[in-house]
Motif scaffolding. Sequence first.
Motif, PDB file in Angstrom:
ATOM      1  N   ARG A  86      56.352  94.561  70.916  1.00  0.00           N
ATOM      2  CA  ARG A  86      56.483  94.993  70.999  1.00  0.00           C
ATOM      3  C   ARG A  86      57.668  95.554  70.430  1.00  0.00           C
ATOM      4  N   ASP A  87      58.885  94.707  70.205  1.00  0.00           N
ATOM      5  CA  ASP A  87      59.564  95.332  69.171  1.00  0.00           C
ATOM      6  C   ASP A  87      59.303  94.402  67.716  1.00  0.00           C
ATOM      7  N   CYS A  88      58.722  93.553  67.907  1.00  0.00           N
ATOM      8  CA  CYS A  88      58.466  92.957  66.079  1.00  0.00           C
ATOM      9  C   CYS A  88      57.711  94.241  64.958  1.00  0.00           C
ATOM     10  N   ASP A  89      57.773  93.701  64.002  1.00  0.00           N
ATOM     11  CA  ASP A  89      57.558  95.147  63.185  1.00  0.00           C
ATOM     12  C   ASP A  89      56.049  94.430  62.689  1.00  0.00           C
TER      13      ASP A  89
ATOM     14  N   PHE B  10      60.270  99.490  82.901  1.00  0.00           N
ATOM     15  CA  PHE B  10      61.260  99.096  82.348  1.00  0.00           C
ATOM     16  C   PHE B  10      61.332  99.931  80.956  1.00  0.00           C
ATOM     17  N   LEU B  11      60.315 100.412  80.028  1.00  0.00           N
ATOM     18  CA  LEU B  11      60.128 101.166  79.039  1.00  0.00           C
ATOM     19  C   LEU B  11      60.093 102.500  79.018  1.00  0.00           C
ATOM     20  N   LEU B  12      60.970 103.625  78.102  1.00  0.00           N
ATOM     21  CA  LEU B  12      60.913 104.681  78.724  1.00  0.00           C
ATOM     22  C   LEU B  12      59.655 105.647  77.449  1.00  0.00           C
ATOM     23  N   TYR B  13      59.628 106.587  78.329  1.00  0.00           N
ATOM     24  CA  TYR B  13      58.220 107.110  77.428  1.00  0.00           C
ATOM     25  C   TYR B  13      58.999 107.706  76.183  1.00  0.00           C
ATOM     26  N   ASP B  14      58.064 107.906  75.193  1.00  0.00           N
ATOM     27  CA  ASP B  14      57.822 108.643  73.809  1.00  0.00           C
ATOM     28  C   ASP B  14      59.100 109.957  74.127  1.00  0.00           C
ATOM     29  N   GLY B  15      60.299 110.146  73.634  1.00  0.00           N
ATOM     30  CA  GLY B  15      60.836 111.150  74.216  1.00  0.00           C
ATOM     31  C   GLY B  15      61.697 111.133  75.349  1.00  0.00           C
ATOM     32  N   GLU B  16      61.236 110.635  76.425  1.00  0.00           N
ATOM     33  CA  GLU B  16      62.130 110.769  77.181  1.00  0.00           C
ATOM     34  C   GLU B  16      63.088 110.180  76.915  1.00  0.00           C
ATOM     35  N   LYS B  17      64.800 110.358  77.309  1.00  0.00           N
ATOM     36  CA  LYS B  17      65.936 110.101  77.590  1.00  0.00           C
ATOM     37  C   LYS B  17      66.327 108.877  78.501  1.00  0.00           C
ATOM     38  N   LYS B  18      67.507 108.488  78.352  1.00  0.00           N
ATOM     39  CA  LYS B  18      67.389 107.276  79.636  1.00  0.00           C
ATOM     40  C   LYS B  18      68.796 107.973  80.082  1.00  0.00           C
ATOM     41  N   ILE B  19      69.884 108.948  79.958  1.00  0.00           N
ATOM     42  CA  ILE B  19      70.558 109.398  80.764  1.00  0.00           C
ATOM     43  C   ILE B  19      70.137 111.023  80.634  1.00  0.00           C
ATOM     44  N   ASN B  36      66.921 106.951  83.479  1.00  0.00           N
ATOM     45  CA  ASN B  36      64.917 106.613  83.282  1.00  0.00           C
ATOM     46  C   ASN B  36      65.279 104.647  83.283  1.00  0.00           C
ATOM     47  N   LYS B  37      64.003 104.315  84.163  1.00  0.00           N
ATOM     48  CA  LYS B  37      63.786 103.518  83.959  1.00  0.00           C
ATOM     49  C   LYS B  37      64.783 102.386  84.255  1.00  0.00           C
ATOM     50  N   GLU B  38      64.987 102.857  85.542  1.00  0.00           N
ATOM     51  CA  GLU B  38      66.361 102.025  85.878  1.00  0.00           C
ATOM     52  C   GLU B  38      65.841 101.699  87.232  1.00  0.00           C
ATOM     53  N   ASP B  39      66.317 101.227  87.860  1.00  0.00           N
ATOM     54  CA  ASP B  39      66.353 100.458  90.000  1.00  0.00           C
ATOM     55  C   ASP B  39      67.878 100.063  89.965  1.00  0.00           C
ATOM     56  N   HIS B  40      67.601  99.920  91.725  1.00  0.00           N
ATOM     57  CA  HIS B  40      68.694  99.455  91.997  1.00  0.00           C
ATOM     58  C   HIS B  40      69.940  98.904  91.477  1.00  0.00           C
ATOM     59  N   THR B  41      69.235  97.792  90.878  1.00  0.00           N
ATOM     60  CA  THR B  41      70.018  97.142  89.684  1.00  0.00           C
ATOM     61  C   THR B  41      71.241  97.447  89.719  1.00  0.00           C
ATOM     62  N   GLY B  60      77.039 108.886  95.289  1.00  0.00           N
ATOM     63  CA  GLY B  60      76.033 108.364  96.481  1.00  0.00           C
ATOM     64  C   GLY B  60      74.788 108.272  95.348  1.00  0.00           C
ATOM     65  N   TYR B  61      74.111 107.249  95.888  1.00  0.00           N
ATOM     66  CA  TYR B  61      72.431 106.990  94.125  1.00  0.00           C
ATOM     67  C   TYR B  61      71.209 107.013  95.704  1.00  0.00           C
ATOM     68  N   LYS B  62      70.237 107.430  94.825  1.00  0.00           N
ATOM     69  CA  LYS B  62      68.608 107.492  95.329  1.00  0.00           C
ATOM     70  C   LYS B  62      68.033 107.303  94.557  1.00  0.00           C
ATOM     71  N   VAL B  63      66.859 106.185  94.356  1.00  0.00           N
ATOM     72  CA  VAL B  63      65.931 105.736  94.229  1.00  0.00           C
ATOM     73  C   VAL B  63      64.682 106.727  95.232  1.00  0.00           C
ATOM     74  N   ALA B  64      64.157 107.731  94.164  1.00  0.00           N
ATOM     75  CA  ALA B  64      63.726 109.479  95.521  1.00  0.00           C
ATOM     76  C   ALA B  64      62.284 108.451  95.797  1.00  0.00           C
ATOM     77  N   HIS B  65      61.194 107.970  94.436  1.00  0.00           N
ATOM     78  CA  HIS B  65      59.912 107.712  94.601  1.00  0.00           C
ATOM     79  C   HIS B  65      60.567 105.797  94.473  1.00  0.00           C
ATOM     80  N   PRO B  66      59.892 105.075  95.303  1.00  0.00           N
ATOM     81  CA  PRO B  66      59.572 103.662  94.676  1.00  0.00           C
ATOM     82  C   PRO B  66      58.499 103.612  93.363  1.00  0.00           C
ATOM     83  N   LEU B  67      57.739 104.570  93.176  1.00  0.00           N
ATOM     84  CA  LEU B  67      56.419 104.889  92.521  1.00  0.00           C
ATOM     85  C   LEU B  67      57.186 105.031  90.801  1.00  0.00           C
ATOM     86  N   GLU B  68      58.504 106.391  91.478  1.00  0.00           N
ATOM     87  CA  GLU B  68      58.902 106.851  89.931  1.00  0.00           C
ATOM     88  C   GLU B  68      60.224 105.969  89.519  1.00  0.00           C
ATOM     89  N   HIS B  69      59.949 105.136  88.442  1.00  0.00           N
ATOM     90  CA  HIS B  69      61.244 104.209  88.044  1.00  0.00           C
ATOM     91  C   HIS B  69      62.301 105.256  87.563  1.00  0.00           C
TER      92      HIS B  69
END
Lengths: 276, 117
Positions: A86-89, B10-19, B36-41, B60-69
Amino acid sequence: MPYANQPTIQLTELTQDNIKFILEDTDLSTANSLRRVFIAEVPTMAIDWIQIEENSSVLHDEFISHRIGLIPLTSDNVVDQLKYSRDCDCIDFCESCAVELVLNVKCTGDGTRQVTTRDILSRNTKVVPVTSKDREMADDYSDQHDILIAKLRKGQSLKFKAFAKKGFGKEHAKWQCVSSVAFEYDPDNALRHTTYPKPEEWPKSEHSNLIDEEDKFEAEYEPHGKPNKFFFNIEAVGSLKPENIVLNGLAVLKKKLANLQYQAFQELNQDNLTLQ
Amino acid sequence: MNAPPAFESFLLYDGEKKIEIKKDTKVPNAAHFTVNKEDHTLGNILRAQLLKDPKVLFAGYKVAHPLEHKFVLRVQTTEDHSPKDAFTNAITDLMSEVSLLEERFKVAIRDKQQGIE
């Protein structure tokens, strides 16, 4: 480094398929995150795109495709150099994001023809099914059993072209590089993280310090103790060497933290005026 | 049938910020970090590292819902420190810890392989 841990590592066993080590002077959370990374986030190669040209076997296309995807492929040095597709161009696939594999088997004789991973041919000799690794050497001693894909009768054939891509366990289990990660701490239950109604019923762990003492089944309770020593046993699938699993796992965790650091920096500097 | 694609974890949506950082208005010197797009790790390891800092009053941290990453990390510090500094220091410390572990592991492998030969 004001409050960082200084973890130590002690390698107890290192074989072709297994690595055992003891991790000390770190927290339970770091050890657990490492375990999670080894299971789900170390990248390997696996087939992710297939074009079936001929399939007159008794198994339907999707069935065979699913089986093909699960075949572990040797990924050792290759997976670091390849990009995620997905990252490859490039359009579709190219040398830097995928490896082409083909199979063409037709049953001509009277008996059943077993289509196995031995029949899979790869464009890159470094990315082959795990059972085809080191084919030339030690043919007599190898207990490598080729993975059976399908069985063909006289006249039936199976022909496909496939591309193997880079991925990791979180996306699909076919990219998982370990069969299991055994993780243990506090073998004698000194911290009482678990409660045994009858401690004498439970066999002592191989890491236990109480193995010779016959009348002690649990260590003394340490109310202020913290988990400090972690026993890992990583069983590799064969796609990556066990030592590479650990090294790549550590690199992945470092990359995650580095990415987070960079994004945090961006976010903090952007809102410098609003958030104080 | 309703299964979301696996890469969504693990992939961010378009326009979604990581933090995303939000100040906590209820108490002084506190902030919520939504990763966003991170888990307990990452969540657990950051929380544990933050707790080691004596200037951190709450982590403290929480993963509010397992279906929301995503996970939400709440940090409160003393007056002289800021949650952002605590957060960035925690990441730096963790990176140095993992790097040290990597080095020590490479040495251990080399020793083991030389021992075999």
